[in-house]
Design a protein around this motif. Structure first.
Motif, PDB file in Angstrom:
ATOM      1  N   ALA A 158       0.969  -1.284   0.036  1.00 33.85           N
ATOM      2  CA  ALA A 158      -0.052  -0.013  -0.110  1.00 33.85           C
ATOM      3  C   ALA A 158       0.940   1.445  -0.052  1.00 33.85           C
ATOM      4  O   ALA A 158       0.817   2.020  -0.889  1.00 33.85           O
ATOM      5  N   TRP A 188       3.725  -0.480  -5.671  1.00 33.78           N
ATOM      6  CA  TRP A 188       3.252   0.417  -4.510  1.00 33.78           C
ATOM      7  C   TRP A 188       2.151   1.152  -4.993  1.00 33.78           C
ATOM      8  O   TRP A 188       2.223   1.383  -6.148  1.00 33.78           O
ATOM      9  N   LEU A 189       1.185   0.920  -4.072  1.00 35.61           N
ATOM     10  CA  LEU A 189      -0.250   1.731  -4.664  1.00 35.61           C
ATOM     11  C   LEU A 189      -0.260   3.002  -4.480  1.00 35.61           C
ATOM     12  O   LEU A 189      -0.678   3.657  -5.353  1.00 35.61           O
ATOM     13  N   SER A 192      -4.351   4.247  -1.112  1.00 32.31           N
ATOM     14  CA  SER A 192      -5.263   4.077   0.244  1.00 32.31           C
ATOM     15  C   SER A 192      -4.883   2.613   0.728  1.00 32.31           C
ATOM     16  O   SER A 192      -4.278   1.803  -0.053  1.00 32.31           O
ATOM     17  N   TRP A 193      -4.911   2.342   1.820  1.00 30.92           N
ATOM     18  CA  TRP A 193      -4.996   1.112   2.582  1.00 30.92           C
ATOM     19  C   TRP A 193      -5.893   0.080   1.974  1.00 30.92           C
ATOM     20  O   TRP A 193      -5.624  -1.070   1.883  1.00 30.92           O
ATOM     21  N   TYR A 194      -7.028   0.747   1.585  1.00 27.65           N
ATOM     22  CA  TYR A 194      -8.049  -0.171   0.920  1.00 27.65           C
ATOM     23  C   TYR A 194      -8.293   0.069  -0.317  1.00 27.65           C
ATOM     24  O   TYR A 194      -8.977   1.017  -0.657  1.00 27.65           O
ATOM     25  N   ASP A 195      -7.783  -0.358  -1.345  1.00 29.85           N
ATOM     26  CA  ASP A 195      -7.936  -0.237  -2.759  1.00 29.85           C
ATOM     27  C   ASP A 195      -8.009  -1.288  -3.683  1.00 29.85           C
ATOM     28  O   ASP A 195      -6.955  -1.784  -4.389  1.00 29.85           O
ATOM     29  N   ALA A 199      -5.150  -2.771  -6.299  1.00 25.11           N
ATOM     30  CA  ALA A 199      -4.615  -3.974  -5.945  1.00 25.11           C
ATOM     31  C   ALA A 199      -4.512  -5.197  -6.963  1.00 25.11           C
ATOM     32  O   ALA A 199      -3.690  -5.906  -7.444  1.00 25.11           O
ATOM     33  N   THR A 217       0.360  -6.193   1.071  1.00 24.01           N
ATOM     34  CA  THR A 217      -0.127  -5.585   2.318  1.00 24.01           C
ATOM     35  C   THR A 217      -0.993  -4.589   1.795  1.00 24.01           C
ATOM     36  O   THR A 217      -0.961  -3.264   1.426  1.00 24.01           O
ATOM     37  N   GLU A 218      -2.333  -4.748   1.644  1.00 18.89           N
ATOM     38  CA  GLU A 218      -3.523  -4.046   1.326  1.00 18.89           C
ATOM     39  C   GLU A 218      -4.797  -4.646   2.005  1.00 18.89           C
ATOM     40  O   GLU A 218      -4.797  -5.897   2.197  1.00 18.89           O
ATOM     41  N   ASP A 219      -5.829  -3.928   2.379  1.00 16.89           N
ATOM     42  CA  ASP A 219      -6.636  -4.446   3.242  1.00 16.89           C
ATOM     43  C   ASP A 219      -7.935  -5.049   2.661  1.00 16.89           C
ATOM     44  O   ASP A 219      -8.983  -4.813   3.136  1.00 16.89           O
TER      45      ASP A 219
END
Length: 389
Positions: A158, A188-189, A192-195, A199, A217-219
């Motif tokens: 993330a 790397w995104l 956002s942590w949630y994307d 992803a 590591t992404e939610d």
């Protein structure tokens, strides 16, 4: 829950021992949790919320509330609302990016207790905590190094913060223990942590470059789902993701935030932790404390689908000699979970990808060195913002 039967019993004895002595508070404690993502993300925020529910259900004197999907720059306003409108006694902030806002609020509310996850700034009324995965990522790397056919492992991250760099490096070091030429290609995104959309795009691009094993590591469970669509093994993250791809999730990193919450809230209730003595309270809990677990699902360290392949893959390990990768994983797991911390993935000699000696032979990195890590290990490929010379 069964992993923490003894721990829960101990903290109950601690709490109610103090109650018997008249030292514990007589009223309920109210705690407010602030999450950076939605609790339905099946990742970081979901895992924190599951732990919140467990401790809330276990401790009759604890009441909890939560706010989800809070942008990191807006945390102070949410803290103000929790304190002034919800009447919370303890504020738990669960993102690295909440650190400065939490510290500022702690200074404005000196009679309240603050508990910040993954940061390093503290105050008399602000403690920090982390259940860290570098050990488990190393084990995942060992498994991935044995499963790859192309020698290319993919990692979707993330944000390029020290926590993720530490975990990617551990993953690469584990992979190269059994497959010395293995590479970890990183995307790397930085959104956002949630994307899930980002992803998916990142995972697809890695696969197009020849990657045949994926970690992330992404939610969301997006990466394991994309990997499954291509028939590739992957590793879950934070929460059990076995159900999203039961034939392809080889293992993963599982967290037990409740292990830390049980301890912390019990000590607040017992009067051991107060708004005046938290400046040096920093939980850094690993395998030996039961804060993290290796697994595709709870109680499933390795997906049975991959057991035969790992048992038949033999390596000549520098410590254990001729050994199957399957047995090596459990030998290392035992060593890292040992109370004496018999093995650290970051024990030298370790060089970075530029050839610099980062960890001399026989030396293991300290916690401070781990949490400030910026360099990239040998075998890591791709952009690495903040990489030192």
């Amino acid at each position: 829950m069964k992993r923490f039967t003894v721990g829960v019993l101990l903290v109950f004895l601690l709490c109610f021992g103090f109650v018997a002595l008249g030292n514990a508070q007589e009223t309920k404690i109210k705690a407010g949790f602030i999450y950076v993502g939605p609790i339905g993300d099946f990742g970081w925020s979901y895992a924190h919320d599951q732990a919140r529910r467990i401790v809330d259900d276990t401790y009759p004197w604890l009441e909890t509330v939560y706010v989800e999907a809070v942008p990191e720059g807006e945390v102070e306003g949410v803290i103000d609302r929790l304190i002034n409108q919800e009447g919370v006694d303890i504020v738990v902030t669960t993102s690295f990016g909440f650190m400065d806002g939490t510290l500022s609020a702690a200074q404005r509310y000196p009679d309240k207790i603050f508990f910040h996850c993954s940061g390093f700034k503290r105050a008399p009324n602000m403690a920090t905590y982390m259940a860290d995965f570098h050990q488990v990522y190393y084990l995942n790397g060992v498994i991935a190094g044995a499963l790859t056919k192309t020698g290319k492992l993919g990692y979707v991250g993330a944000f390029p913060i020290p926590e993720l760099k530490r975990h990617i490096n551990a993953f690469a070091l584990g992979a190269r223990r059994v497959n010395p030429n293995a590479q970890v290609l990183v995307r790397w995104l930085q959104t956002s942590w949630y994307d899930p959309a980002g992803a998916k795009e990142a995972a697809e691009s890695l696969i197009a470059e020849g990657v045949d094993v994926l970690a992330f590591t992404e939610d969301s469970p997006t990466v394991v789902q994309v990997a499954a669509e291509h028939g590739l093994p992957s590793f879950g993250h934070y929460s059990p993701m076995y159900k999203f791809a039961p034939n392809f999730v080889a293992s993963g990193q599982l967290v037990h935030w409740e292990a830390i919450y049980f301890d912390f809230f019990a000590k607040v209730y017992a009067g051991l932790y107060t708004p005046k003595n938290l400046e040096n309270v920093d939980y850094w809990w690993l395998l030996r404390e039961g804060a993290v677990e290796l697994g595709a699902d709870f109680g499933m360290p390795i997906n049975p689908v991959f057991e035969d392949q790992l048992k038949s893959t033999m390596v000549n390990d520098p410590i254990y000699g001729e050994i199957s990768v399957y047995d090596l994983v459990f030998a290392l797991l035992k060593a890292m979970a040992d109370p004496e911390y018999a093995f650290s993935p970051f024990t030298g000699p370790i060089r970075d990808r530029k050839g610099n000696l980062r960890v001399p032979e026989g030396v293991r990195l300290t916690m401070d060195e781990l949490i400030t890590m910026e360099w990239a290990a040998e075998g890591v490929v791709g952009a690495w913002p903040g990489e030192p010379e």
